[in-house]
Scaffold this motif. Structure first.
Motif, PDB file in Angstrom:
ATOM      1  N   VAL A 180       0.845  -1.206   0.000  1.00  0.00           N
ATOM      2  CA  VAL A 180       0.000   0.000   0.000  1.00  0.00           C
ATOM      3  C   VAL A 180       0.877   1.252   0.000  1.00  0.00           C
ATOM      4  O   VAL A 180       0.585   2.260  -0.680  1.00  0.00           O
ATOM      5  CB  VAL A 180      -0.963  -0.005   1.195  1.00  0.00           C
ATOM      6  N   ALA A 181       1.979   1.210   0.778  1.00  0.00           N
ATOM      7  CA  ALA A 181       2.881   2.368   0.837  1.00  0.00           C
ATOM      8  C   ALA A 181       3.519   2.631  -0.521  1.00  0.00           C
ATOM      9  O   ALA A 181       3.673   3.796  -0.948  1.00  0.00           O
ATOM     10  CB  ALA A 181       3.968   2.130   1.892  1.00  0.00           C
ATOM     11  N   VAL A 182       3.900   1.571  -1.248  1.00  0.00           N
ATOM     12  CA  VAL A 182       4.481   1.751  -2.590  1.00  0.00           C
ATOM     13  C   VAL A 182       3.474   2.384  -3.534  1.00  0.00           C
ATOM     14  O   VAL A 182       3.801   3.285  -4.314  1.00  0.00           O
ATOM     15  CB  VAL A 182       4.971   0.393  -3.137  1.00  0.00           C
ATOM     16  N   ALA A 183       2.223   1.909  -3.442  1.00  0.00           N
ATOM     17  CA  ALA A 183       1.191   2.506  -4.301  1.00  0.00           C
ATOM     18  C   ALA A 183       0.978   3.973  -3.966  1.00  0.00           C
ATOM     19  O   ALA A 183       0.796   4.832  -4.857  1.00  0.00           O
ATOM     20  CB  ALA A 183      -0.116   1.734  -4.155  1.00  0.00           C
ATOM     21  N   GLY A 184       1.011   4.307  -2.659  1.00  0.00           N
ATOM     22  CA  GLY A 184       0.858   5.718  -2.273  1.00  0.00           C
ATOM     23  C   GLY A 184       2.013   6.567  -2.750  1.00  0.00           C
ATOM     24  O   GLY A 184       1.831   7.701  -3.236  1.00  0.00           O
ATOM     25  N   ARG A 185       3.264   5.984  -2.597  1.00  0.00           N
ATOM     26  CA  ARG A 185       4.424   6.737  -3.095  1.00  0.00           C
ATOM     27  C   ARG A 185       4.353   6.929  -4.614  1.00  0.00           C
ATOM     28  O   ARG A 185       4.747   7.972  -5.132  1.00  0.00           O
ATOM     29  CB  ARG A 185       5.718   5.978  -2.751  1.00  0.00           C
ATOM     30  N   GLN A 186       3.826   5.937  -5.340  1.00  0.00           N
ATOM     31  CA  GLN A 186       3.680   6.086  -6.811  1.00  0.00           C
ATOM     32  C   GLN A 186       2.672   7.187  -7.147  1.00  0.00           C
ATOM     33  O   GLN A 186       2.872   7.964  -8.088  1.00  0.00           O
ATOM     34  CB  GLN A 186       3.220   4.755  -7.406  1.00  0.00           C
ATOM     35  N   GLY A 187       1.595   7.252  -6.346  1.00  0.00           N
ATOM     36  CA  GLY A 187       0.620   8.328  -6.568  1.00  0.00           C
ATOM     37  C   GLY A 187       1.239   9.691  -6.313  1.00  0.00           C
ATOM     38  O   GLY A 187       0.971  10.658  -7.051  1.00  0.00           O
ATOM     39  N   SER A 188       2.065   9.783  -5.246  1.00  0.00           N
ATOM     40  CA  SER A 188       2.732  11.064  -4.968  1.00  0.00           C
ATOM     41  C   SER A 188       3.683  11.436  -6.104  1.00  0.00           C
ATOM     42  O   SER A 188       3.788  12.618  -6.479  1.00  0.00           O
ATOM     43  CB  SER A 188       3.496  10.966  -3.635  1.00  0.00           C
ATOM     44  N   LEU A 189       4.362  10.424  -6.672  1.00  0.00           N
ATOM     45  CA  LEU A 189       5.269  10.690  -7.794  1.00  0.00           C
ATOM     46  C   LEU A 189       4.493  11.180  -9.015  1.00  0.00           C
ATOM     47  O   LEU A 189       4.900  12.141  -9.690  1.00  0.00           O
ATOM     48  CB  LEU A 189       6.042   9.416  -8.134  1.00  0.00           C
ATOM     49  N   ASP A 190       3.355  10.519  -9.295  1.00  0.00           N
ATOM     50  CA  ASP A 190       2.536  10.966 -10.445  1.00  0.00           C
ATOM     51  C   ASP A 190       2.021  12.388 -10.237  1.00  0.00           C
ATOM     52  O   ASP A 190       1.973  13.195 -11.175  1.00  0.00           O
ATOM     53  CB  ASP A 190       1.368  10.004 -10.639  1.00  0.00           C
ATOM     54  N   ALA A 191       1.617  12.715  -8.997  1.00  0.00           N
ATOM     55  CA  ALA A 191       1.122  14.064  -8.699  1.00  0.00           C
ATOM     56  C   ALA A 191       2.224  15.096  -8.878  1.00  0.00           C
ATOM     57  O   ALA A 191       2.001  16.188  -9.415  1.00  0.00           O
ATOM     58  CB  ALA A 191       0.557  14.112  -7.287  1.00  0.00           C
ATOM     59  N   ALA A 195       2.320  18.104 -11.519  1.00  0.00           N
ATOM     60  CA  ALA A 195       2.513  19.491 -11.073  1.00  0.00           C
ATOM     61  C   ALA A 195       3.638  20.153 -11.849  1.00  0.00           C
ATOM     62  O   ALA A 195       3.538  21.332 -12.234  1.00  0.00           O
ATOM     63  CB  ALA A 195       2.806  19.515  -9.573  1.00  0.00           C
ATOM     64  N   LYS A 196       4.702  19.389 -12.124  1.00  0.00           N
ATOM     65  CA  LYS A 196       5.798  19.953 -12.903  1.00  0.00           C
ATOM     66  C   LYS A 196       5.364  20.239 -14.336  1.00  0.00           C
ATOM     67  O   LYS A 196       5.686  21.289 -14.908  1.00  0.00           O
ATOM     68  CB  LYS A 196       6.977  18.979 -12.888  1.00  0.00           C
ATOM     69  N   GLN A 197       4.620  19.287 -14.924  1.00  0.00           N
ATOM     70  CA  GLN A 197       4.141  19.512 -16.294  1.00  0.00           C
ATOM     71  C   GLN A 197       3.207  20.724 -16.369  1.00  0.00           C
ATOM     72  O   GLN A 197       3.278  21.525 -17.309  1.00  0.00           O
ATOM     73  CB  GLN A 197       3.414  18.263 -16.796  1.00  0.00           C
ATOM     74  N   SER A 198       2.337  20.865 -15.352  1.00  0.00           N
ATOM     75  CA  SER A 198       1.422  22.011 -15.329  1.00  0.00           C
ATOM     76  C   SER A 198       2.189  23.326 -15.238  1.00  0.00           C
ATOM     77  O   SER A 198       1.898  24.303 -15.944  1.00  0.00           O
ATOM     78  CB  SER A 198       0.450  21.865 -14.154  1.00  0.00           C
ATOM     79  N   ALA A 199       3.199  23.367 -14.360  1.00  0.00           N
ATOM     80  CA  ALA A 199       3.990  24.589 -14.217  1.00  0.00           C
ATOM     81  C   ALA A 199       4.783  24.880 -15.495  1.00  0.00           C
ATOM     82  O   ALA A 199       4.928  26.040 -15.905  1.00  0.00           O
ATOM     83  CB  ALA A 199       4.935  24.457 -13.025  1.00  0.00           C
TER      84      ALA A 199
END
Length: 410
Positions: A180-191, A195-199
């Protein structure tokens, strides 16, 4: 009068000489005031007939007109926007160059719009600096998310390997938590990546578009401000320019004045000849003119253009039908004449009224040898009668100042 004198030399005079020296009749005896008609009737009738024929031939083949004017084009001084005059830079009469500011309208509104557009560009520039900082922040968050994901993935891999080698050594609950922690870290990476692409998009696409729009608004505001400065479109002279600060000018209702282009009315003379001369007037005809503003001067000219339409026949489409009897005055054939010699119109005030003659020349037809002897003689006579009209024009040139200054009653 001149035609009558010339015709009498070949009609009345020979008749008198015949009766005086052949028949022996004397003035005061057989030829008296009361017997002139009876004694000289053949000469008088011949003189009148020849005079009428001569006048008809002269005025047909060598047309003359008093409706000749040096027309000149004026350029209206009209602003593109309505407004109140703030300043006038020229006097009542002045020479101006192309681009000179004639007057200026009140520009408070346009200056405010220009300042707003400049502030908008500065705002977009500040937003681009902020977007660069956001990209750097997103880059750091992305690196942090990658590190956390890598750490969680390594821990999950380690415990999964231990569980595979020695089942039961690692609780299954811990392995699930790490998944579950790996999946959460992957979500944080995608976010963080999003955010970088948006900026980045905001910095490279959105803000440049906003800046381009702001620059376009600035250019538009500058154009509106420039419209409040009314400039001379051509070199020329401003006459009767009575505009003063505080006046209201409107491009649809009221112009500010007129500008006379340099050299206007000094190129060609426009003359209106009778419609009966439409078959005679040709480009290349030699002409002469004398103008009131330059008395006692004959200006040699040449016909450069003959307008193929008569202005009296023009109409505009509308709700009323044309009635031919409303055309009271017959129109004229408009002819443009230019001086043969350079500077021929120097000293003639544009707009001056003139008297003009045009002369028919048959020299080329006669020299070609394609016409018979009788027709050649007739064409010689036609050309020779132009001398009479030339003499008449010079008499008019001499009498024109006297007629204008003395006999007009002013």
């Amino acid at each position: 009068m001149l035609e009558i004198i010339l015709c009498s030399l070949v009609t009345v005079l020979p008749d008198y000489l015949y009766r005086r020296y052949w028949q022996g009749k004397r003035i005061g005896k057989e030829i008296t005031l009361y017997s002139v008609w009876f004694e000289l009737r053949f000469g008088i009738i011949g003189c009148l007939m020849l005079t009428v024929a001569l006048i008809t031939m002269i005025f047909y083949y060598h047309p003359s007109t008093t409706s000749a004017t040096l027309y000149y084009r004026t350029v209206p001084i009209v602003p593109e926007v309505a407004g109140r005059v703030a300043a006038v830079n020229v006097e009542l009469s002045a020479t101006v160059k192309q681009g000179d500011v004639l007057f200026r309208l009140d520009s408070a509104k346009q200056e405010a719009a220009l300042l707003t557009a400049k502030r908008k560009i500065a705002e977009v520039d500040a937003a681009m600096l902020s977007a660069q900082a956001d990209i750097m922040k997103a880059e750091g968050q992305l690196q942090e998310a990658k590190g956390a994901l890598q750490q969680a993935q390594d821990e999950l891999d380690t415990k999964s390997e231990l569980q595979r080698r020695n089942p039961g050594i690692v609780p299954q609950r811990d392995i699930e938590k790490l998944g579950v922690a790996v999946a959460g870290r992957q979500g944080s990476l995608d976010a963080a990546t999003a955010a970088k692409q948006s900026a980045t998009i905001r910095l490279t696409a959105l803000l440049p578009a906003e800046k381009a729009s702001a620059e376009a608004a600035l250019a538009e505001a500058q154009v509106d401000l420039d419209k409040t400065f009314i400039r001379a479109g051509v070199d020329g002279r401003v006459e009767q320019f009575g505009l003063r600060p505080g006046d209201i000018v409107n491009p649809m209702i009221r112009s500010a004045g007129v500008l006379i282009p340099q050299g206007a009315g000094r190129i060609a003379l426009a003359a209106g000849f009778g419609q009966i001369e439409a078959q005679v007037m040709r480009v290349g005809m030699v002409a002469e003119a004398t103008c009131i503003s330059k008395p006692w001067t004959i200006i040699p000219m040449v016909v450069t253009q003959v307008q193929d339409y008569i202005a009296a026949g023009q109409f505009r489409g509308g709700e009323q039908l044309i009635d031919a009897q409303n055309t009271v005055r017959p129109g004229t054939i408009l002819v443009f004449m230019e001086p043969i010699y350079k500077g021929g119109l120097d000293g003639v005030t544009p707009g001056s009224s003139c008297v003009a003659n045009a002369y028919t020349s048959n020299h080329e037809r006669i020299a070609s040898g394609k016409v018979g002897a009788f027709k050649s003689f007739a064409l010689h006579v036609v050309d020779a009668t132009g001398l009479v009209h030339a003499i008449l024009l010079r008499i008019q040139a001499v009498l024109l100042p006297i007629k204008t200054l003395v006999l007009s009653g002013h």
